[in-house]
Design a protein around this motif. Sequence first.
Motif, PDB file in Angstrom:
ATOM      1  N   GLY A 105       0.785  -1.221   0.000  1.00 20.40           N
ATOM      2  CA  GLY A 105       0.000   0.000   0.000  1.00 20.40           C
ATOM      3  C   GLY A 105       0.816   1.268   0.000  1.00 20.40           C
ATOM      4  N   VAL A 106       2.076   1.217  -0.434  1.00 16.95           N
ATOM      5  CA  VAL A 106       2.977   2.368  -0.351  1.00 16.95           C
ATOM      6  C   VAL A 106       2.723   3.330  -1.510  1.00 16.95           C
ATOM      7  N   ILE A 107       2.706   4.635  -1.182  1.00 18.93           N
ATOM      8  CA  ILE A 107       2.581   5.686  -2.189  1.00 18.93           C
ATOM      9  C   ILE A 107       3.913   6.392  -2.385  1.00 18.93           C
ATOM     10  N   ASN A 108       4.547   6.851  -1.287  1.00 26.05           N
ATOM     11  CA  ASN A 108       5.827   7.545  -1.360  1.00 26.05           C
ATOM     12  C   ASN A 108       6.758   7.048  -0.264  1.00 26.05           C
ATOM     13  N   THR A 109       8.043   7.280  -0.449  1.00 25.91           N
ATOM     14  CA  THR A 109       9.029   6.886   0.556  1.00 25.91           C
ATOM     15  C   THR A 109      10.034   8.007   0.776  1.00 25.91           C
ATOM     16  N   TRP A 110      10.650   8.004   1.969  1.00 28.94           N
ATOM     17  CA  TRP A 110      11.766   8.871   2.335  1.00 28.94           C
ATOM     18  C   TRP A 110      12.698   8.017   3.181  1.00 28.94           C
ATOM     19  N   SER A 111      13.975   8.231   3.111  1.00 29.64           N
ATOM     20  CA  SER A 111      14.874   7.322   3.820  1.00 29.64           C
ATOM     21  C   SER A 111      16.094   8.043   4.364  1.00 29.64           C
ATOM     22  N   THR A 112      16.613   7.491   5.452  1.00 30.64           N
ATOM     23  CA  THR A 112      17.928   7.840   5.983  1.00 30.64           C
ATOM     24  C   THR A 112      18.777   6.572   5.898  1.00 30.64           C
ATOM     25  N   ASP A 113      19.953   6.604   6.483  1.00 33.22           N
ATOM     26  CA  ASP A 113      20.817   5.420   6.412  1.00 33.22           C
ATOM     27  C   ASP A 113      20.229   4.222   7.134  1.00 33.22           C
ATOM     28  N   HIS A 114      19.429   4.469   8.159  1.00 33.53           N
ATOM     29  CA  HIS A 114      18.967   3.365   9.003  1.00 33.53           C
ATOM     30  C   HIS A 114      17.448   3.223   9.067  1.00 33.53           C
ATOM     31  N   THR A 115      16.699   4.146   8.435  1.00 34.06           N
ATOM     32  CA  THR A 115      15.240   4.122   8.565  1.00 34.06           C
ATOM     33  C   THR A 115      14.578   4.417   7.226  1.00 34.06           C
ATOM     34  N   LEU A 116      13.496   3.678   6.966  1.00 41.46           N
ATOM     35  CA  LEU A 116      12.667   3.937   5.797  1.00 41.46           C
ATOM     36  C   LEU A 116      11.325   4.484   6.274  1.00 41.46           C
ATOM     37  N   TYR A 117      10.952   5.658   5.770  1.00 41.30           N
ATOM     38  CA  TYR A 117       9.648   6.254   6.035  1.00 41.30           C
ATOM     39  C   TYR A 117       8.797   6.085   4.777  1.00 41.30           C
ATOM     40  N   PHE A 118       7.520   5.808   4.957  1.00 38.36           N
ATOM     41  CA  PHE A 118       6.652   5.631   3.794  1.00 38.36           C
ATOM     42  C   PHE A 118       5.236   6.089   4.132  1.00 38.36           C
ATOM     43  N   SER A 119       4.481   6.440   3.083  1.00 37.02           N
ATOM     44  CA  SER A 119       3.103   6.902   3.260  1.00 37.02           C
ATOM     45  C   SER A 119       2.145   6.019   2.485  1.00 37.02           C
ATOM     46  N   HIS A 120       0.886   6.007   2.943  1.00 31.15           N
ATOM     47  CA  HIS A 120      -0.193   5.315   2.263  1.00 31.15           C
ATOM     48  C   HIS A 120      -1.062   6.317   1.520  1.00 31.15           C
ATOM     49  N   LEU A 121      -2.079   5.817   0.831  1.00 30.36           N
ATOM     50  CA  LEU A 121      -2.940   6.653   0.013  1.00 30.36           C
ATOM     51  C   LEU A 121      -3.624   7.738   0.829  1.00 30.36           C
ATOM     52  N   ASN A 122      -3.961   7.445   2.080  1.00 32.69           N
ATOM     53  CA  ASN A 122      -4.653   8.425   2.911  1.00 32.69           C
ATOM     54  C   ASN A 122      -3.716   9.453   3.526  1.00 32.69           C
ATOM     55  N   GLY A 123      -2.429   9.394   3.204  1.00 32.06           N
ATOM     56  CA  GLY A 123      -1.475  10.372   3.710  1.00 32.06           C
ATOM     57  C   GLY A 123      -0.819  10.006   5.022  1.00 32.06           C
ATOM     58  N   LYS A 124      -1.203   8.880   5.621  1.00 31.27           N
ATOM     59  CA  LYS A 124      -0.572   8.472   6.871  1.00 31.27           C
ATOM     60  C   LYS A 124       0.869   8.032   6.622  1.00 31.27           C
ATOM     61  N   VAL A 125       1.756   8.386   7.557  1.00 34.42           N
ATOM     62  CA  VAL A 125       3.184   8.115   7.403  1.00 34.42           C
ATOM     63  C   VAL A 125       3.629   7.111   8.469  1.00 34.42           C
ATOM     64  N   PHE A 126       4.466   6.151   8.049  1.00 32.65           N
ATOM     65  CA  PHE A 126       4.985   5.115   8.942  1.00 32.65           C
ATOM     66  C   PHE A 126       6.500   5.039   8.771  1.00 32.65           C
ATOM     67  N   ARG A 127       7.156   4.348   9.706  1.00 30.50           N
ATOM     68  CA  ARG A 127       8.595   4.130   9.566  1.00 30.50           C
ATOM     69  C   ARG A 127       8.948   2.727  10.023  1.00 30.50           C
ATOM     70  N   VAL A 128       9.996   2.181   9.395  1.00 30.54           N
ATOM     71  CA  VAL A 128      10.553   0.888   9.794  1.00 30.54           C
ATOM     72  C   VAL A 128      12.073   1.011   9.745  1.00 30.54           C
ATOM     73  N   SER A 129      12.733   0.221  10.568  1.00 32.43           N
ATOM     74  CA  SER A 129      14.197   0.226  10.572  1.00 32.43           C
ATOM     75  C   SER A 129      14.721  -0.593   9.401  1.00 32.43           C
ATOM     76  N   LEU A 130      15.914  -0.229   8.935  1.00 33.11           N
ATOM     77  CA  LEU A 130      16.574  -0.964   7.861  1.00 33.11           C
ATOM     78  C   LEU A 130      17.687  -1.823   8.425  1.00 33.11           C
ATOM     79  N   PRO A 131      17.855  -3.063   7.910  1.00 33.90           N
ATOM     80  CA  PRO A 131      17.019  -3.708   6.886  1.00 33.90           C
ATOM     81  C   PRO A 131      15.669  -4.120   7.445  1.00 33.90           C
TER      82      PRO A 131
END
Length: 701
Positions: free
Chosen positions: A589-615
């Motif tokens: 369900g990902v629309i957009n992503t933003w990332s740092t060296d250790h974290t991936l941020y992503f948004s869904h269609l409704n604009g909500k933003v989440f983050r997960v650690s990498l990998p």
Amino acid sequence: MTLPQRFIIDGYLIDMSLSEVTGKAGSIKVEPKVLQVLLLLAQNAQQVVSHQQIMDQVWQGSEVVPNALQRCIARLRKVLGDNAKAPRLIATHPKIGYRLMVDVQWQQAQTAQNAVTRVPQKLKGTWKWQALVVLLISFGLFFAVFITPLEPKIKSIKTITHTDSFESDVSYSPNGQYIVFNRQTQSCYSHIWAKNLKTGTESRLSEQAGFYRDTRFTFDGRSVIFTQQQNCDQKAIEFEPQSANCWQINSLDFAESLSSPQPSAVRYQCQNQSITRPIALPNHQYAFLKTEQGNSGLFIYNALNQQSDVLFAPSALSIYGYDYSPVQSQYAVIGFNPDSEHVLSILNEQGRVLQQNIVTLKKTILPLTQFEIRYSNEGGALLAVSDGTLYHLSMDGKLSEYKPLQKNIISVHKHPTNAQVIAIAGYKDTDIANVPIYTQRNSPLQSGINQSVQPYKSFARTKSAEKSAKFQPLGDLIAFVSARTGNDEVWLWDGAQAIQLSDFANNSRIEQLTWSPDGKQIALVSNGLLKLIDLEGNTQSINAPVLLEKVAGWYQTSNLLVTATAANARALLTLDLKTLRFTPLPIEGVINTWSTDHTLYFSHLNGKVFRVSLPIDSQAPEYMSALNGKSLVLSQNKFYSYDQTSRYLSMYNLEGELIKQIRPLKPFAWKLSDVKEQHMLLEQVIEVNQEIIELELSYDH
């Protein structure tokens, strides 16, 4: 060769070759199987034809759905105006079969062989060749009329509204006397209006403006239903709709609202999942599409017991549209399969698949473009709108364009009895502004779309759509997507002029682009294919295992993030640019992503933003409640995001915590696309021109 069979029953002309029944009210298309049942009954008029005999001759041993014959009989009664409780045409003999109760008038139907044997003897000799010529002409006319493919045509266009506001979501009343529609007021809010098509009188139905969508009549015409999106915690509607966490189905009493605007009644209570396209069914039920985390299915809500159940949500399909026909008591549902093909499914009222076909796309149609579908008056076909074009879509998945082409159609709704359809037509003009991040806060806010004044001064201004502007890393260029040539292409702005960088094939569509970290390449998806372009315009195409939707981000130096429509979800894949290997990530369900060296941020269609650690492993994503994924940029380890509640551009840290409010943004220029040093790029709406038109359609030779 047998000429087309035509016969008359009780004043109705049945033409088997056209699958058409013509009566006093006009002609209607009827499914071939249904007419084959009627033909068999007509051939045995006044006699009982058994269930088994009908099944053997019409279906010839093929597998059929339960009650197929009973549904055909019900359809025939509907078309012929017969009543099962007091039949005058078709009698039911329980557990035996059916009987046509009236005589049949057969129109002349003869074979080609018979036509030759009936040539009089005197035509031999000098008249022989003249007779042959006449016969050949007759066959030529037959082929011209009955073999030439039917063509969908737009016979006339009539403007219904022509205002400074823009309209959306229009539909007819069941008697065709009124239309209801949304008319925008400010920002994304609208009122619900009705118009008497005979008198031209317009009436506002809604007491209060709101974020309304999917407006249409109930089938009895007593009420108007629609979806409303709002913030569940707010009693008053005062914020941008992007802040909403509530979707509900509301209704208005039509007669009362015509007298004076009325408050709406809630039919389906506040839901935290997106719901669209509600249709009122008999027995206080509602059908609608419900989406969660990018997944969508067809649901039924029973207002009596307040229960919601899945009607159709197969794991192998990503459903995006549907319609319901009360005449045939069936649904048409369209969605993508795992190969990104459009699949049209016809369902009965219990959700069982009656038939399922892949839609055959024309070369001019973009692979991942969605269709908005509506049942047509023909019964056996749909009206489909895609990328501004109106199509005739048969139940077996065949598409044909209505001509002359109208490239600005957004949605259509059929007239209940005649060949008219009501439609929304128009365009959206968006521009890009390069605006200082920090400035005085007393900039006046506009209350509505001003068609002559830009919210902020645009660069590279045209009347077409410009979007997805990005600053060049380590450089002074700005890359953006523009449709000024008629196709989406990549353009560069050097501070003084716009230069076209790409030159793709006709009908190219680009959702967004991204720069490489060194600023030497641009990545994008055009018509499902991933492309890399250097600053000289040289293009490299990279094959992917599936059709792609868009580039979601450039992850680190040598990895791209792209999205694709997978089975009932929007999949996220990473591409290693060194090996050109695509790897799916366990996020949907990902629309957009933003990332740092250790974290991936992503948004869904409704604009909500989440983050997960990498990998990424099996960890659950963490919700970043303060961030708005529809207007969000990550720059120098700081988030810049438009706060829907305060209407301010604000700065946040990587934990999603507010650092400070920066400045207010104007209502039609809040979509942030990039930030660099002390400047930001805003995508702003200059004009949304949508009006209501009425089309007269035909489907003939």
